[in-house]
Design a protein around this motif. Structure first.
Motif, mmCIF file in Angstrom:
data_model
loop_
_atom_site.group_PDB
_atom_site.id
_atom_site.type_symbol
_atom_site.label_atom_id
_atom_site.label_comp_id
_atom_site.label_asym_id
_atom_site.label_seq_id
_atom_site.Cartn_x
_atom_site.Cartn_y
_atom_site.Cartn_z
ATOM 1 N N PRO A 312 130.284 126.700 83.533
ATOM 2 C CA PRO A 312 130.022 127.479 82.312
ATOM 3 C C PRO A 312 128.967 126.813 81.439
ATOM 4 N N GLU A 313 128.358 127.595 80.578
ATOM 5 C CA GLU A 313 127.365 127.086 79.639
ATOM 6 C C GLU A 313 128.065 126.417 78.452
ATOM 7 N N LYS A 314 127.447 125.358 77.935
ATOM 8 C CA LYS A 314 127.978 124.673 76.755
ATOM 9 C C LYS A 314 127.984 125.641 75.576
ATOM 10 N N SER A 315 129.164 125.830 74.972
ATOM 11 C CA SER A 315 129.250 126.756 73.834
ATOM 12 C C SER A 315 130.632 126.673 73.203
ATOM 13 N N CYS A 370 136.014 127.211 74.243
ATOM 14 C CA CYS A 370 135.171 126.015 74.075
ATOM 15 C C CYS A 370 134.772 125.417 75.417
ATOM 16 N N VAL A 371 133.491 125.108 75.534
ATOM 17 C CA VAL A 371 132.962 124.300 76.641
ATOM 18 C C VAL A 371 132.166 123.185 75.978
ATOM 19 N N GLN A 376 130.544 121.422 82.309
ATOM 20 C CA GLN A 376 131.972 121.072 82.286
ATOM 21 C C GLN A 376 132.739 122.055 83.165
ATOM 22 N N SER A 377 133.636 121.533 84.004
ATOM 23 C CA SER A 377 134.279 122.379 85.012
ATOM 24 C C SER A 377 135.380 123.265 84.443
ATOM 25 N N ASN A 378 135.902 122.918 83.293
ATOM 26 C CA ASN A 378 137.007 123.716 82.747
ATOM 27 C C ASN A 378 136.655 124.281 81.373
ATOM 28 N N VAL A 379 137.260 125.401 81.070
ATOM 29 C CA VAL A 379 137.088 126.055 79.763
ATOM 30 C C VAL A 379 138.358 125.833 78.954
ATOM 31 N N VAL A 380 138.203 125.522 77.682
ATOM 32 C CA VAL A 380 139.335 125.255 76.794
ATOM 33 C C VAL A 380 139.501 126.427 75.832
ATOM 34 N N ILE A 381 140.725 126.910 75.720
ATOM 35 C CA ILE A 381 141.057 127.919 74.712
ATOM 36 C C ILE A 381 141.901 127.228 73.648
ATOM 37 N N GLY A 382 141.538 127.399 72.390
ATOM 38 C CA GLY A 382 142.266 126.695 71.336
ATOM 39 C C GLY A 382 142.321 127.479 70.041
ATOM 40 N N VAL A 383 143.062 126.907 69.084
ATOM 41 C CA VAL A 383 143.247 127.546 67.785
ATOM 42 C C VAL A 383 142.592 126.690 66.714
ATOM 43 N N LEU A 384 141.884 127.361 65.818
ATOM 44 C CA LEU A 384 141.177 126.708 64.716
ATOM 45 C C LEU A 384 141.958 126.975 63.436
ATOM 46 N N THR A 385 142.445 125.890 62.807
ATOM 47 C CA THR A 385 143.276 126.004 61.610
ATOM 48 C C THR A 385 142.489 125.510 60.401
ATOM 49 N N PRO A 386 142.434 126.267 59.304
ATOM 50 C CA PRO A 386 141.649 125.837 58.133
ATOM 51 C C PRO A 386 142.259 124.613 57.456
ATOM 52 N N ASN A 387 141.393 123.725 56.977
ATOM 53 C CA ASN A 387 141.818 122.525 56.262
ATOM 54 C C ASN A 387 141.001 122.419 54.977
ATOM 55 N N VAL A 388 141.608 122.832 53.872
ATOM 56 C CA VAL A 388 140.933 122.791 52.568
ATOM 57 C C VAL A 388 141.052 121.380 52.006
ATOM 58 N N SER A 389 139.926 120.772 51.662
ATOM 59 C CA SER A 389 139.912 119.394 51.178
ATOM 60 C C SER A 389 140.338 119.316 49.716
#
Length: 681
Positions: A312-315, A370-371, A376-389
């Motif tokens: 996959p393409e980096k992205s 995410c790649v 990279q041989s594998n693709v990652v699926i993940g969750v993005l959680t907001p972090n207010v400073s």
């Protein structure tokens, strides 16, 4: 000069109010030096104590003042002697002035490093800050702190403040002094790269001091693609990472003792030989990788492997938004990453901040694909959680957690109480006792400090390892030391907590009758794999031991069931389970096929029940369910349907999900095999 070299000065308060906690400070400082000897052997460390009766520092001789501050060890490269220095801290007799100690520590760093290793000069202050500091000759105490903070920024210094307070009661005057000192130390946090940590127990103190200086490295720099027309420049770092054992190399004693240049390294060479003729070595050009597919090994060349690889393409692409409540906390996998805007891109910082605050306000999270690297041989699926400073000097960011794919999700197989009969439902008293027991296990009850806070709780295994390593460096034959009392408070139940909650535990015992469950819940193969130095259920152990004594390899005609049980319990090879099941299937099939007017049905039923029980124990439900379906189809096609009716009358059913989690049969469908189809009109 080492690329990641650090210059560190330890400022330790040894005044009378700190005497009770000095043994713990000695341990944590020793650990810091021990880790540096392993990971950062070029780092340089100095040790300064304050609150001593005597005075020993350069500033006193040069400009006067700075009394009761002693330089125990000038800054030097870490070695074993430095461990001895921090393990023998003096006990002071006068109140300590932490501001004088900070000035002395800064002076040591400036004289030693001048303008070198900028940004890697660190001061670590350990104190309870319970004594008032002296008034400066000019200006206020706040002005003095601001001046010191500016000088730290100029010389590229950082300061970590570890403030130990304990739980003792204090009078109002002491509280006033503490509040003023905390306010002064907070100025460092606001004006410099500083970290202030308050700890209330000796156990927390062990984890409060940063013992390793790990330079953060980005795992991704590029676009966060919200859409094809909307992209934000981001950097991704690891926020947390598991601390592992150091890499241990093999060491050889075969080198002559007179050879001063011997490396004592061990080199391994591998040879591949033909099974049929072990005397012949297979050269590399004649070797090919093989992959198991069931009982067979399938050869696949490197060219074929490259052809089918997914590249996959980096992205990093947004798949969509969802409510935060839809993502369960136990779905998180691996380490946590942090997404920040490109530090030099003001538009990116503004865009990330706007997105973070909008998601926070709407209680949303984002799902990403995410790649991290090109190819990279594998693709990652993940969750993005907001972090207010909360800090005006730190921009908003996102936390990123990897999510499992469908095949990675493991649902907990806990049946609901609602499915049980009324006689097995818990009473109101039992439910209340269980609720109190669960609440008792809370490590952060209201009004008290959280016990074993993750950021302040060190890994007891690693702590013990480094301590033993340091002892062996001085005495090679030394035995493994006993577990330290501070570490015992991490690995064992806290006696104080247990004594306070004894009534809750006793109440729970009173409402529930505890019995040992003799039923074997897991495969005997899994039990053997999971077995630790202790022992598990005696019954299952005895069963395995007694049945594996007899090395049965075939099923006899008269002792079919007992031979099958002995054969499937053999543990000298993992293949015996499949061999036993295969042999029993053949035996049942022969009995049914060769039956005359049902004379073999009882024997076949006995064997079928034994096979079902074994498939439940070994967690092989599909083996039994598929075989039972096959037998019944065969009987219906060959005028042996009486056998199916015989099984139905004996209530032989499929293995269901409640018995084995890999089964695809629900409880309501367990008897579907024997339901007669109604004739169509």
């Amino acid at each position: 000069m080492a690329r990641n070299k650090e210059g560190l000065v330890l400022l330790i308060d040894v005044s009378p109010s700190m005497h009770s906690v000095l043994p713990e400070i000695q341990k944590v400082c020793s650990l810091l030096i021990q880790k540096k000897l392993v990971y950062s052997k070029y780092d340089e460390v100095g040790v300064v104590v304050f609150g001593t009766k005597d005075t020993k520092n350069d500033l006193t001789a040069e400009v006067g003042g700075y009394e009761h501050v002693t330089v125990l060890q000038p800054i030097k490269v870490v070695d074993g002697d430095l461990v001895d220095v921090v393990q023998q801290l003096p006990r002071g007799t006068v109140p300590g002035d932490f501001m004088d100690a900070i000035v002395v520590g800064m002076d040591l760093l400036i004289k030693k490093f001048q303008e070198t290793i900028k940004g890697k000069k660190r001061i670590c202050l350990v104190t309870n800050a319970m004594y008032p500091i002296k008034d400066p000759y000019e200006g206020t105490k706040e002005d003095q702190v601001l001046t010191l903070a500016e000088q730290m920024a100029v010389h590229g210094m950082k300061i970590d403040c570890i403030i130990y307070r304990g739980n003792q009661k204090r009078d109002p005057h002491e509280n006033n002094v503490i509040e003023k000192n905390d306010m002064l130390l907070s100025i460092f946090s606001k004006k410099t790269k500083a970290k202030a940590v308050h700890v209330e127990s000796s156990t927390s103190l062990l984890g409060a001091l940063r013992t390793r200086n790990v330079t953060p490295v980005t795992i991704y720099r590029g676009d966060l693609e919200i859409s094809s027309a909307f992209k934000i420049k981001v950097w991704v770092y690891k926020k947390t990472s598991e601390e592992r054992f150091p890499t241990l190399k093999k060491y050889s004693d075969n080198a002559p003792s007179t050879d001063k240049f011997a490396t004592h390294e061990i080199k391994l060479d591998y040879e591949y030989k033909i099974v049929q003729d072990p005397s012949k070595v297979v050269p590399p050009e004649q070797r090919i990788k093989g992959y198991r597919y069931g009982p067979q090994v399938i050869p696949i060349s490197s060219a074929e492997l490259d052809a089918v690889k997914f590249r996959p393409e980096k992205s990093v692409k947004l798949l969509g938004f969802t409510n935060a409540s839809n993502i369960m906390r136990h779905y998180y996998m691996k380490d946590v990453n942090i997404f920040i805007a490109d530090p030099g891109n003001k538009k990116a910082i503004l865009a990330v901040s706007a997105l973070v605050r909008a998601m926070k306000e709407m209680n949303k999270v984002a799902i990403l694909r995410c790649v991290w690297r090109q190819g990279q041989s594998n693709v990652v699926i993940g969750v993005l959680t907001p972090n207010v400073s909360d800090n005006n000097n730190i921009a908003d960011s996102f936390y990123f957690n990897v999510l499992p794919f469908a095949e990675d999700v493991r649902e907990f197989q806990f049946p609901s109480f609602s499915s049980l009969p009324a006689s097995l439902q818990p009473s109101a008293e039992q439910q209340e006792a269980a609720d109190k027991l669960v609440m008792m296990l809370d490590l952060a009850p209201a009004g008290t400090e959280e016990s074993l806070r993750p950021e302040f709780t060190p890994n007891p295994v690693l702590e013990r390892f480094y301590h033993h390593l340091e002892l062996k460096s001085k005495h090679p034959d030394t035995a493994v030391p006993p577990l330290d009392e501070s570490l015992k408070r991490i690995t064992e139940p806290d006696p104080e907590v247990i004594s306070k909650t004894k009534l809750v535990i006793d109440d729970f015992r009173r409402h529930f009758e505890l019995k040992e469950n003799p039923k074997l819940k897991k495969s005997t193969r899994r039990l053997l794999k999971d077995k630790s130095s202790g022992s598990y259920e005696n019954q299952s152990t005895d069963l395995i031991a007694s049945t594996s004594e007899v090395k049965v390899e075939t099923l006899g005609d008269l002792t079919t069931v007992s031979d099958f049980e002995a054969m499937i319990s053999r543990r000298d090879s993992p293949e015996w389970v499949s061999k036993a099941i295969f042999a029993m299937k053949n035996k049942i099939f022969d009995l049914v096929e060769n039956s005359f007017e049902g004379d073999n049905y009882p024997k076949a039923l006995e064997c079928l029940i034994a096979l079902r029980k074994a498939c439940v124990i070994e967690q092989e439900p599909k083996q039994f369910n598929n075989f039972l379906s096959h037998v019944c189809r065969f009987c219906q096609e060959t005028n042996l349907s009486s056998f199916c009716e015989f099984l139905a009358s004996k209530d032989v059913t499929f293995i269901t999900k409640t018995e084995a989690e890999d089964s695809e049969i629900e409880e309501k469908d367990a008897r579907s095999l024997f339901v007669k189809a109604e004739p169509s009109s």
